[in-house]
Design an enzyme around this catalytic site. Structure first.
Site, mmCIF file in Angstrom:
data_model
loop_
_atom_site.group_PDB
_atom_site.id
_atom_site.type_symbol
_atom_site.label_atom_id
_atom_site.label_comp_id
_atom_site.label_asym_id
_atom_site.label_seq_id
_atom_site.Cartn_x
_atom_site.Cartn_y
_atom_site.Cartn_z
ATOM 1 N N ARG A 122 0.826 -1.221 0.000
ATOM 2 C CA ARG A 122 0.000 0.000 0.000
ATOM 3 C C ARG A 122 0.853 1.260 0.000
ATOM 4 O O ARG A 122 0.498 2.267 -0.600
ATOM 5 C CB ARG A 122 -0.974 -0.053 1.173
ATOM 6 C CG ARG A 122 -1.939 -1.194 0.913
ATOM 7 C CD ARG A 122 -3.057 -1.348 1.854
ATOM 8 N NE ARG A 122 -3.691 -0.174 2.309
ATOM 9 C CZ ARG A 122 -4.117 -0.032 3.564
ATOM 10 N NH1 ARG A 122 -3.911 -0.996 4.440
ATOM 11 N NH2 ARG A 122 -4.738 1.048 3.927
ATOM 12 N N HIS A 179 -6.282 6.906 13.051
ATOM 13 C CA HIS A 179 -5.823 5.538 12.747
ATOM 14 C C HIS A 179 -4.348 5.460 12.373
ATOM 15 O O HIS A 179 -3.926 4.495 11.745
ATOM 16 C CB HIS A 179 -6.712 4.932 11.643
ATOM 17 C CG HIS A 179 -8.146 4.740 12.075
ATOM 18 N ND1 HIS A 179 -9.188 4.558 11.195
ATOM 19 C CD2 HIS A 179 -8.703 4.707 13.309
ATOM 20 C CE1 HIS A 179 -10.319 4.425 11.866
ATOM 21 N NE2 HIS A 179 -10.063 4.515 13.153
ATOM 22 N N CYS A 189 14.373 -2.047 15.401
ATOM 23 C CA CYS A 189 14.348 -0.795 16.164
ATOM 24 C C CYS A 189 15.774 -0.410 16.575
ATOM 25 O O CYS A 189 16.505 -1.240 17.134
ATOM 26 C CB CYS A 189 13.475 -0.984 17.403
ATOM 27 S SG CYS A 189 13.542 0.407 18.539
HETATM 28 C C1 BJW Z 1 -16.573 8.982 -1.412
HETATM 29 C C2 BJW Z 1 -15.928 9.144 -2.630
HETATM 30 C C3 BJW Z 1 -15.692 10.460 -3.069
HETATM 31 C C4 BJW Z 1 -16.108 7.017 -2.237
HETATM 32 N N1 BJW Z 1 -16.086 11.495 -2.312
HETATM 33 N N2 BJW Z 1 -16.964 10.012 -0.693
HETATM 34 C C5 BJW Z 1 -18.696 -0.342 18.761
HETATM 35 C C6 BJW Z 1 -19.568 -1.182 18.133
HETATM 36 C C7 BJW Z 1 -19.104 -2.251 17.382
HETATM 37 C C8 BJW Z 1 -17.736 -2.486 17.214
HETATM 38 C C9 BJW Z 1 -16.876 -1.638 17.831
HETATM 39 C C10 BJW Z 1 -17.348 -0.592 18.602
HETATM 40 N N3 BJW Z 1 -16.280 0.060 19.083
HETATM 41 C C11 BJW Z 1 -15.166 -0.520 18.626
HETATM 42 C C12 BJW Z 1 -15.495 -1.580 17.864
HETATM 43 C C13 BJW Z 1 -14.544 -2.489 17.160
HETATM 44 C C14 BJW Z 1 -13.970 -1.912 15.881
HETATM 45 C C15 BJW Z 1 -15.116 -1.498 14.953
HETATM 46 O O1 BJW Z 1 -15.448 -0.342 14.795
HETATM 47 N N4 BJW Z 1 -15.698 -2.451 14.255
HETATM 48 C C16 BJW Z 1 -16.781 -2.144 13.318
HETATM 49 C C17 BJW Z 1 -16.345 -2.502 11.906
HETATM 50 C C18 BJW Z 1 -17.992 -2.881 13.752
HETATM 51 N N5 BJW Z 1 -13.120 -0.777 16.182
HETATM 52 C C19 BJW Z 1 -11.844 -0.934 16.541
HETATM 53 O O2 BJW Z 1 -11.340 -2.033 16.662
HETATM 54 C C20 BJW Z 1 -11.058 0.318 16.828
HETATM 55 N N6 BJW Z 1 -10.428 0.227 18.087
HETATM 56 C C21 BJW Z 1 -11.106 0.388 19.226
HETATM 57 O O3 BJW Z 1 -12.283 0.646 19.243
HETATM 58 O O4 BJW Z 1 -10.326 0.288 20.352
HETATM 59 C C22 BJW Z 1 -10.974 0.103 21.588
HETATM 60 C C23 BJW Z 1 -11.191 -1.375 21.724
HETATM 61 C C24 BJW Z 1 -10.110 -2.199 21.619
HETATM 62 C C25 BJW Z 1 -10.312 -3.559 21.783
HETATM 63 C C26 BJW Z 1 -11.595 -4.057 21.994
HETATM 64 C C27 BJW Z 1 -12.671 -3.171 22.054
HETATM 65 C C28 BJW Z 1 -12.476 -1.809 21.923
HETATM 66 C C29 BJW Z 1 -9.918 0.457 15.833
HETATM 67 C C30 BJW Z 1 -10.415 0.698 14.460
HETATM 68 C C31 BJW Z 1 -9.228 0.740 13.500
HETATM 69 C C32 BJW Z 1 -9.699 0.774 12.066
HETATM 70 N N7 BJW Z 1 -8.587 0.544 11.236
HETATM 71 C C33 BJW Z 1 -8.762 0.600 9.788
HETATM 72 C C34 BJW Z 1 -7.498 0.035 9.139
HETATM 73 C C35 BJW Z 1 -6.340 1.017 9.307
HETATM 74 C C36 BJW Z 1 -5.101 0.483 8.703
HETATM 75 C C37 BJW Z 1 -5.271 0.203 7.233
HETATM 76 O O5 BJW Z 1 -5.395 1.158 6.465
HETATM 77 O O6 BJW Z 1 -5.285 -0.968 6.855
HETATM 78 O O7 BJW Z 1 -9.038 1.917 9.366
HETATM 79 S S1 BJW Z 1 -10.214 -0.294 9.207
HETATM 80 C C38 BJW Z 1 -10.589 0.814 7.883
HETATM 81 O O8 BJW Z 1 -11.901 1.371 8.119
HETATM 82 C C39 BJW Z 1 -9.580 1.963 8.018
HETATM 83 C C40 BJW Z 1 -10.465 3.156 7.860
HETATM 84 O O9 BJW Z 1 -9.861 4.282 8.465
HETATM 85 C C41 BJW Z 1 -11.748 2.730 8.503
HETATM 86 C C42 BJW Z 1 -12.943 3.522 8.087
HETATM 87 O O10 BJW Z 1 -13.202 3.358 6.731
HETATM 88 P P1 BJW Z 1 -13.703 4.587 5.888
HETATM 89 O O11 BJW Z 1 -12.687 5.655 5.913
HETATM 90 O O12 BJW Z 1 -15.062 4.950 6.308
HETATM 91 O O13 BJW Z 1 -13.665 4.010 4.396
HETATM 92 P P2 BJW Z 1 -14.732 3.070 3.658
HETATM 93 O O14 BJW Z 1 -14.023 2.422 2.544
HETATM 94 O O15 BJW Z 1 -15.469 2.219 4.602
HETATM 95 O O16 BJW Z 1 -15.791 4.101 3.059
HETATM 96 C C43 BJW Z 1 -15.469 4.990 2.014
HETATM 97 C C44 BJW Z 1 -16.644 5.912 1.798
HETATM 98 O O17 BJW Z 1 -16.248 6.906 0.866
HETATM 99 C C45 BJW Z 1 -17.882 5.222 1.218
HETATM 100 O O18 BJW Z 1 -19.012 5.606 1.973
HETATM 101 C C46 BJW Z 1 -17.977 5.767 -0.202
HETATM 102 O O19 BJW Z 1 -19.303 5.920 -0.658
HETATM 103 C C47 BJW Z 1 -17.316 7.114 -0.047
HETATM 104 N N8 BJW Z 1 -16.706 7.674 -1.258
HETATM 105 N N9 BJW Z 1 -15.672 7.940 -3.201
HETATM 106 C C48 BJW Z 1 -16.742 11.271 -1.181
HETATM 107 N N10 BJW Z 1 -15.070 10.720 -4.287
#
Ligand code: BJW
Length: 246
Positions: free
Chosen positions: A77, A126, A151
């Protein structure tokens, strides 16, 4: 003059845009899509690498099980992001610094494109793909300048300095974002599917504090019905014209 591709902007949003001081912009992968950075979800698809859905390879569990595989995914990436440039959406957000006395940019993206466009003080929820971090002493290194060997502080393994599923966010990052959201007058939610927590809480925090929440996305998200206004379309078409006639 307003672009023909941009949706209609309400009189209410124009008025709020003209008078706001405290503004929060929460961005996701969609803001970088027009720069050529692939999104994770959208259009009903999930990003897959070597047969693995991204939420498997981008997880804390995978890091513990197979660090080299995780590096391979992030090296791939970084290579892909090497030549990408900020697009008109990043530039418009950076320009808003001159318009709004308190602009807070909160991003879920790890590509560094907001900073490249000139945004300052960006809260990266993130992490950043251009940094590595020691798994033991947490020393970070800049991957734009150094190779990712062991490291130099303690000799242990390095890992990408990004937040994987199941991992905690960088200390203080979410708290700073939530504080800004709780007192903002306007909150733009740009290019995120709003599925990942705790980032997806930010718009609700803004609304609870009486912020006007505006979503910019070509697709509907779980947030759409909750937002005060939805501007349906691409960030690069909408953001640059938003303040044009205010
Ligand atoms: C356009 C466009 C254009 C296209 N113009 N728009 C509460 C409930 C349930 C679960 C959880 C909760 N709290 C925490 C959790 C667990 C989990 C979570 O959220 N899971 C859900 C999936 C259910 N969260 C975590 O684990 C987080 N940590 C945490 O909460 O710690 C506390 C904890 C720890 C241990 C146990 C419990 C709690 C950490 C989350 C880390 C996310 N990491 C990633 C990967 C990063 C590294 C990598 O790049 O590989 O981050 S996942 C991925 O998703 C990445 C993104 O930042 C993130 C969000 O995605 P995003 O940015 O929304 O992108 P897309 O692709 O989903 O959407 C793109 C959008 O753009 C679309 O809508 C298109 O339509 C639009 N679009 N073209 C405008 N031109």
């Amino acid at each position: 003059m307003q672009s023909e591709i941009a949706p209609t902007i309400s009189a209410e949003l124009r008025q709020r845009f003209a008078s706001a001081s405290r503004v929060v912009v929460l961005t996701g992968a969609g803001v970088s899509a027009e720069s050529g950075v692939p999104t994770f979800r959208g259009g009903g698809n999930t990003s897959v690498w070597k047969g693995m859905p991204f939420d498997v390879i981008s997880s804390g569990q995978m890091l513990e099980r197979d660090l080299p595989a995780v590096w391979e995914w992030f090296d791939y990436r970084r290579e892909l992001m090497q030549s990408v440039k900020p697009n008109p959406a990043h530039v418009a957000i950076a320009n808003w610094q001159r318009r709004f006395p308190e602009l807070t940019v909160v991003t879920q993206n790890i590509d560094g494109l907001h900073q490249k466009a000139g945004s300052r003080g960006v809260i990266e929820l993130h992490g950043n793909i251009w940094r590595a971090r020691c798994v033991t002493c947490e020393m970070t290194i800049d991957l734009t300048e150094h190779r990712r060997n062991a490291c130099v502080g303690c000799g242990d393994n390095l890992r990408p300095d990004v937040v994987l599923f199941g991992e905690m966010l960088p200390p203080g990052a979410y708290e700073r974002a939530a504080t800004a959201a709780s007192t903002c007058e306007l909150c733009f939610v740009v290019g995120t599917s709003a599925l990942v927590y705790p980032a997806a809480n930010i718009p609700a925090i803004a609304k609870m504090g009486s912020g006007y929440v505006v979503e910019i996305n070509p697709e509907k998200t779980p947030l759409s019905s909750f937002c005060d206004e939805v501007l349906s379309g691409k960030a690069g078409d909408i953001l640059p014209v938003l303040g044009d006639d205010v």
